[in-house]
Each structure stands twice: as structure tokens, then as C-alpha cells.
Design a protein around this motif. Structure first.
Motif, PDB file in Angstrom:
ATOM      1  N   ASP A   8       1.425 -13.661  33.695  1.00 43.89           N
ATOM      2  CA  ASP A   8       2.740 -13.634  33.054  1.00 43.89           C
ATOM      3  C   ASP A   8       3.785 -12.997  33.966  1.00 43.89           C
ATOM      4  O   ASP A   8       4.927 -13.465  34.052  1.00 43.89           O
ATOM      5  CB  ASP A   8       2.678 -12.849  31.737  1.00 43.89           C
ATOM      6  CG  ASP A   8       1.805 -13.525  30.695  1.00 43.89           C
ATOM      7  OD1 ASP A   8       1.428 -14.687  30.911  1.00 43.89           O
ATOM      8  OD2 ASP A   8       1.491 -12.889  29.673  1.00 43.89           O
ATOM      9  N   ARG A  17       6.110 -14.427  27.239  1.00 47.67           N
ATOM     10  CA  ARG A  17       4.840 -13.740  27.489  1.00 47.67           C
ATOM     11  C   ARG A  17       4.121 -13.430  26.177  1.00 47.67           C
ATOM     12  O   ARG A  17       2.898 -13.313  26.131  1.00 47.67           O
ATOM     13  CB  ARG A  17       5.090 -12.387  28.166  1.00 47.67           C
ATOM     14  CG  ARG A  17       5.637 -12.426  29.559  1.00 47.67           C
ATOM     15  CD  ARG A  17       6.171 -11.050  29.914  1.00 47.67           C
ATOM     16  NE  ARG A  17       6.458 -10.919  31.329  1.00 47.67           N
ATOM     17  CZ  ARG A  17       5.906 -10.004  32.116  1.00 47.67           C
ATOM     18  NH1 ARG A  17       5.060  -9.134  31.633  1.00 47.67           N
ATOM     19  NH2 ARG A  17       6.215  -9.949  33.390  1.00 47.67           N
ATOM     20  N   GLN A  71       4.316 -15.087  23.277  1.00 51.68           N
ATOM     21  CA  GLN A  71       3.893 -16.249  22.483  1.00 51.68           C
ATOM     22  C   GLN A  71       2.580 -16.782  23.053  1.00 51.68           C
ATOM     23  O   GLN A  71       2.546 -17.239  24.196  1.00 51.68           O
ATOM     24  CB  GLN A  71       4.962 -17.348  22.538  1.00 51.68           C
ATOM     25  CG  GLN A  71       6.165 -17.061  21.667  1.00 51.68           C
ATOM     26  CD  GLN A  71       7.098 -18.254  21.593  1.00 51.68           C
ATOM     27  OE1 GLN A  71       6.670 -19.400  21.614  1.00 51.68           O
ATOM     28  NE2 GLN A  71       8.392 -17.995  21.517  1.00 51.68           N
ATOM     29  N   LYS A  72       1.536 -16.689  22.290  1.00 47.27           N
ATOM     30  CA  LYS A  72       0.224 -17.119  22.769  1.00 47.27           C
ATOM     31  C   LYS A  72       0.011 -18.607  22.503  1.00 47.27           C
ATOM     32  O   LYS A  72       0.435 -19.140  21.472  1.00 47.27           O
ATOM     33  CB  LYS A  72      -0.898 -16.314  22.089  1.00 47.27           C
ATOM     34  CG  LYS A  72      -0.863 -14.828  22.409  1.00 47.27           C
ATOM     35  CD  LYS A  72      -0.978 -14.557  23.900  1.00 47.27           C
ATOM     36  CE  LYS A  72      -0.873 -13.080  24.238  1.00 47.27           C
ATOM     37  NZ  LYS A  72      -0.778 -12.843  25.677  1.00 47.27           N
ATOM     38  N   ARG A  73      -0.654 -19.249  23.431  1.00 47.65           N
ATOM     39  CA  ARG A  73      -1.032 -20.647  23.266  1.00 47.65           C
ATOM     40  C   ARG A  73      -2.236 -20.744  22.322  1.00 47.65           C
ATOM     41  O   ARG A  73      -2.972 -19.787  22.165  1.00 47.65           O
ATOM     42  CB  ARG A  73      -1.416 -21.231  24.632  1.00 47.65           C
ATOM     43  CG  ARG A  73      -0.294 -21.169  25.657  1.00 47.65           C
ATOM     44  CD  ARG A  73       0.394 -22.481  25.811  1.00 47.65           C
ATOM     45  NE  ARG A  73      -0.540 -23.527  26.217  1.00 47.65           N
ATOM     46  CZ  ARG A  73      -0.323 -24.827  26.070  1.00 47.65           C
ATOM     47  NH1 ARG A  73       0.791 -25.244  25.495  1.00 47.65           N
ATOM     48  NH2 ARG A  73      -1.199 -25.723  26.478  1.00 47.65           N
ATOM     49  N   SER A  81      -2.492 -20.605  19.195  1.00 47.21           N
ATOM     50  CA  SER A  81      -2.383 -19.352  18.446  1.00 47.21           C
ATOM     51  C   SER A  81      -3.280 -19.295  17.213  1.00 47.21           C
ATOM     52  O   SER A  81      -3.496 -18.232  16.646  1.00 47.21           O
ATOM     53  CB  SER A  81      -0.923 -19.121  18.033  1.00 47.21           C
ATOM     54  OG  SER A  81      -0.446 -20.229  17.280  1.00 47.21           O
ATOM     55  N   ALA A  90      -6.489 -15.142  26.596  1.00 53.80           N
ATOM     56  CA  ALA A  90      -5.497 -15.663  25.641  1.00 53.80           C
ATOM     57  C   ALA A  90      -4.172 -15.879  26.367  1.00 53.80           C
ATOM     58  O   ALA A  90      -3.292 -15.038  26.328  1.00 53.80           O
ATOM     59  CB  ALA A  90      -5.331 -14.684  24.487  1.00 53.80           C
ATOM     60  N   THR A  91      -4.046 -16.995  27.073  1.00 52.18           N
ATOM     61  CA  THR A  91      -2.856 -17.235  27.897  1.00 52.18           C
ATOM     62  C   THR A  91      -1.606 -17.420  27.046  1.00 52.18           C
ATOM     63  O   THR A  91      -1.662 -17.921  25.925  1.00 52.18           O
ATOM     64  CB  THR A  91      -3.035 -18.485  28.784  1.00 52.18           C
ATOM     65  OG1 THR A  91      -3.598 -19.529  27.999  1.00 52.18           O
ATOM     66  CG2 THR A  91      -3.932 -18.205  29.963  1.00 52.18           C
ATOM     67  N   SER A  92      -0.480 -17.020  27.619  1.00 52.73           N
ATOM     68  CA  SER A  92       0.811 -17.131  26.944  1.00 52.73           C
ATOM     69  C   SER A  92       1.492 -18.445  27.311  1.00 52.73           C
ATOM     70  O   SER A  92       1.082 -19.143  28.245  1.00 52.73           O
ATOM     71  CB  SER A  92       1.710 -15.968  27.369  1.00 52.73           C
ATOM     72  OG  SER A  92       2.081 -16.137  28.730  1.00 52.73           O
ATOM     73  N   HIS A 152       1.191 -20.359  30.922  1.00 48.66           N
ATOM     74  CA  HIS A 152       0.881 -21.795  30.911  1.00 48.66           C
ATOM     75  C   HIS A 152       1.874 -22.575  31.773  1.00 48.66           C
ATOM     76  O   HIS A 152       1.491 -23.430  32.567  1.00 48.66           O
ATOM     77  CB  HIS A 152       0.901 -22.313  29.472  1.00 48.66           C
ATOM     78  CG  HIS A 152       1.018 -23.794  29.336  1.00 48.66           C
ATOM     79  ND1 HIS A 152      -0.056 -24.657  29.531  1.00 48.66           N
ATOM     80  CD2 HIS A 152       2.078 -24.590  29.018  1.00 48.66           C
ATOM     81  CE1 HIS A 152       0.353 -25.902  29.341  1.00 48.66           C
ATOM     82  NE2 HIS A 152       1.644 -25.885  29.029  1.00 48.66           N
ATOM     83  N   GLU A 169      -7.427 -24.173  29.718  1.00 48.73           N
ATOM     84  CA  GLU A 169      -7.364 -23.085  28.738  1.00 48.73           C
ATOM     85  C   GLU A 169      -8.534 -23.180  27.758  1.00 48.73           C
ATOM     86  O   GLU A 169      -9.161 -22.162  27.425  1.00 48.73           O
ATOM     87  CB  GLU A 169      -6.031 -23.140  27.981  1.00 48.73           C
ATOM     88  CG  GLU A 169      -4.841 -22.712  28.810  1.00 48.73           C
ATOM     89  CD  GLU A 169      -3.498 -23.156  28.232  1.00 48.73           C
ATOM     90  OE1 GLU A 169      -2.469 -22.858  28.853  1.00 48.73           O
ATOM     91  OE2 GLU A 169      -3.484 -23.811  27.171  1.00 48.73           O
ATOM     92  N   SER A 189     -12.275 -20.817  28.207  1.00 49.70           N
ATOM     93  CA  SER A 189     -12.645 -19.968  27.070  1.00 49.70           C
ATOM     94  C   SER A 189     -14.050 -20.321  26.574  1.00 49.70           C
ATOM     95  O   SER A 189     -14.862 -19.433  26.294  1.00 49.70           O
ATOM     96  CB  SER A 189     -11.633 -20.129  25.928  1.00 49.70           C
ATOM     97  OG  SER A 189     -11.950 -19.251  24.874  1.00 49.70           O
TER      98      SER A 189
END
Length: 400
Positions: free
Chosen positions: A38, A202, A204-206, A208, A215-217, A221, A357, A361
Motif C-alpha cells: 500500500d 488502503r 478498503q479491502k478487496r 471484503s 488481505a490486499t487493499s 491491487h 489474490e 490465499s
């Protein structure tokens, strides 16, 4: 003629995602978690703004491809040298720059040696340079750090050494007051708010609605899309302007989500006319909150990068035109004068980042029906993708 395989390695893409697990300020009391991916994405957004202000207000010519490459060189080096704390790293750089560069290049050799810029990267990391592009990147680096640390400082200003750290970072930013963009950020509230607006991506998580590691933002992304798009643009034979556009479009394609949040694709697809209506809401919000406060050159970019972001387009005398297909765009408009964007190709890069992503995971043992279905659907769509004789689908198949 046979298909060629892209030089972008799955191992390099995995390195990018390692940056999403690298915690920053982990010796401080942080109200939120800051991660390296980020920070790097925020740094590049700030660098873009600073570069455009230099062009607009001082008439300085920015070498955009060099700015992008230098950013990537620094980012990859930081991922390799991640365990070294910044003060120690800067001290080592003064006395052991060449040795650190040699180590970084050795670590990245398999991932990057096929690219034309491999030797250039080695030279960049080994010796100190001072072009306007490098000054911009340094200023962006320090300001992104300042943005993070101001949050930590306001959360707990009495922790050990925080006042000293704040002073050091503030002094480093002050050293770059000669850049018009830094002056604007410091002096004008609406410009500093623009930097904060980007920074909030930063948080806002993808994906979600499902647990994921890392847990990328949304912001992280966009950087992964930008880097994938730039590296693959080198393989598909894109002209310099198209390569630069692909990086910047990747970086900014989710910008409207600052203002509407991430509305997941199944909802967009399931309600007839919803996607189109969301687009109109996003365009109105971008116009009111962003375009109204930036200079014309940035406003023009944001419109070009975010409206019809996955459409194949080019410009004739500043007017945007739509190509009937990606093949037509590559065949007839793949030169700098047309300012082209291969939107279908960018969509594949966007899907590649989403695919990673999910798959990374799952590899870490954190899985769900959404992640498995998502990865499978993207694989079906993209695993046989061919762009201008390059087997882009090979990257997806490498992860299976």
C-alpha cells in the motif's frame, strides 16, 4: 508463426504479493495496519501528481517511462531488503550501496534477467543519481511515509521516540519544497485532501465478504495491475506511450471506488442496468470531488484513465476515439501520437491480479467458496488469452 511466452514470471508476481504481508511501523503503536504494498502504491500516486505539477507549472519535461522504471527498481529492491529498518538501510546505502545492489540483483536475476532494463536497474541501484524523476520519487517516498506517520503520531504522540521520528520525516519532506507539487500539498488543503483521498483506498479491502491472506487493499491491487500491465506491455510490443498509459491506467482504474466503495461484480451483473447506473454515479462523484480541484492535465488523464477504463481507445487531436477491436488498435494505432490504451488487455491484467489474490490465499490455507469459484471463473476466461502473438494465458496456467 508460433506463440511467444511472456517474460513476466509467476515468481515475480508472488514477490509483489509478499509486499502485502510486510508490515510497516511494526515497532510503533499503530491504530491501523500499514503494509509495504500500500505504501508503494501511495508513493507512485503521489509521484504521478508531483510529476504532473512540474509539467503544468514549471514546464519541465518528465521522462515518464524512466519514472515508472525507477519506481519499479526501488520497489523490487525494497521487497528484497525488507528486513532492514529505514535508518539502518539509509546508513548502509551510504557505505555499501554497490554490495547491496549486487545482492538485490542476484536475488532478482531469474525474475528479471530477460528484460532489456536489467543492466539499467543494476546501474541505478549501484550508484547515486539526481534527475528530476528521482527527486520526484524521493519526495513521494517521504511524503507517503509522513502521511502514515502522522496517523501514528496523532494516535499516540507520547510513545518513545515518535516526536524525533516525526521531525526527521518532516525535515526530509522539507528538503523537497523546491518541487511545485510538494508546495501545493503543503499550502493548499484541497490538494493534501486529494493525497489523503487516494491514501484511503488502503483501508478498503478487496473481496471484503470473505477472509483472505494477505488481505490486499484496493490501492495495493491497483499497483499490481499497473506493474503487470507495464511488464506485459513490453512483451506485446506496445509503443512507449501505450506502455506508460497501461501503467497509469492500472494505477487509477479503481479511483472511483474511493467515492462509491467496491461494489462486487455479482451484484453489478445480477441487477439489470445497475452497472451503467453505478458508472454514472461514479463519473459525477469523480467530477465533483476530484476533477474540480486538479490542474487540467491531471483532470484530462483521470477522465481518460477511468471512463470506459477497459475500452480500446486512442486519441486524434485530443479527441478520444474507440477502436473496434484490440487487433485494430495494435495494427493501426500502436504509436505515440495516438496515445493508445488497449482496454481489453488491461482487463486481463485486472483479472490476473484478482486471480492471484484468490490463489495465493488458497495456497496459504485460507479458502472459501467465493475464492475458489472466483479463481476458477477467472481461469476459464483468461487461461487461453492471446494478445498480439503472446500467450498471456500462460501466466494463469503457471499458478495451477
Amino acid at each position: 508463426m508460433g506463440l511467444s511466452k511472456p517474460r513476466l514470471k509467476s515468481s515475480l508476481l508472488r514477490r509483489l504479493f509478499v509486499a502485502a504481508s510486510i508490515r510497516r511501523w511494526n515497532d510503533q503503536a499503530c491504530p491501523v495496519e500499514f503494509v509495504e504494498l500500500d505504501k508503494q502504491a501511495h508513493k507512485m500516486v503521489i509521484a504521478y501528481l508531483l510529476a504532473r505539477y512540474e509539467e503544468q507549472e514549471r514546464g519541465i519535461c518528465i521522462d515518464w517511462e524512466s519514472l515508472i522504471k525507477y519506481f519499479c527498481f526501488e520497489f523490487f529492491a525494497r521487497v528484497v531488503l525488507t528486513d532492514i529498518k529505514p535508518p539502518v538501510f539509509h546508513e548502509l546505502q551510504k557505505h555499501h550501496q554497490a554490495e547491496l545492489a549486487r545482492y538485490v540483483m542476484h536475488e532478482l536475476k531469474k525474475d528479471l534477467e530477460e528484460y532489456e532494463f536489467f543492466e539499467e536497474m543494476q546501474d541505478y541501484l549501484r550508484t547515486s543519481h539526481s534527475s528530476v524523476e528521482i527527486q520526484i520519487l524521493r519526495a513521494a517516498h517521504y511524503y507517503a511515509s509522513k502521511w502514515e506517520f502522522d496517523i501514528i503520531y496523532h494516535f499516540n504522540p507520547h510513545m518513545y521516540d515518535v516526536k524525533n521520528i516525526k521531525k526527521i520525516i518532516d525535515d526530509e519532506v522539507e528538503e523537497h519544497y523546491h518541487l511545485r507539487g510538494i508546495q501545493k500539498i503543503v499550502m493548499f488543503k484541497n490538494v493534501s485532501e486529494l493525497v489523503t483521498m487516494f491514501g484511503q483506498l488502503r483501508f478498503q479491502k478487496r473481496w471484503s465478504q470473505t477472509p483472505r491472506v494477505p488481505a490486499t487493499s484496493v490501492l495495493g491491487h491497483t499497483l499490481c495491475v499497473a506493474i503487470s500491465a507495464y511488464f506485459l506491455s513490453l512483451d506485446i510490443g506496445a509503443c512507449e506511450k501505450m506502455r506508460i498509459n497501461h501503467f497509469l491506467c492500472g494505477l487509477f482504474h479503481d479511483l472511483p471506488e474511493i467515492l462509491t466503495r467496491d461494489i462486487i461484480s455479482p451484484i453489478k451483473r445480477s441487477v439489470i442496468g445497475l452497472d451503467e447506473h453505478i458508472k454514472k454515479i461514479e463519473e459525477k462523484a469523480v467530477k465533483n470531488k476530484i476533477l474540480s480541484i486538479v490542474p487540467p492535465n491531471i483532470a484530462d488523464d483521470i477522465i481518460y484513465f477511468t471512463q470506459n477504463e477497459f475500452g480500446n481507445r486512442y486519441k486524434v487531436e485530443c479527441f478520444t476515439r474507440v477502436a473496434t477491436s484490440g487487433e485494430e488498435l495494435i495494427k493501426n494505432y500502436n504509436c505515440n501520437q495516438y496515445d493508445p490504451v488497449y482496454g481489453e488487455f488491461l482487463k486481463i491484467c485486472d483479472q490476473l491480479s484478482a486471480f492471484l489474490e484468490a490463489k495465493i490465499s488458497i495456497t496459504h490455507g485460507i479458502s472459501s467458496a467465493e475464492l475458489i469459484d472466483g479463481a476458477e471463473n477467472i481461469f476459464k476466461k483468461c487461461s487461453q488469452s492471446i494478445i498480439n502473438g503472446v500467450d498471456i494465458g500462460a501466466i494463469f496456467r503457471d499458478f495451477v
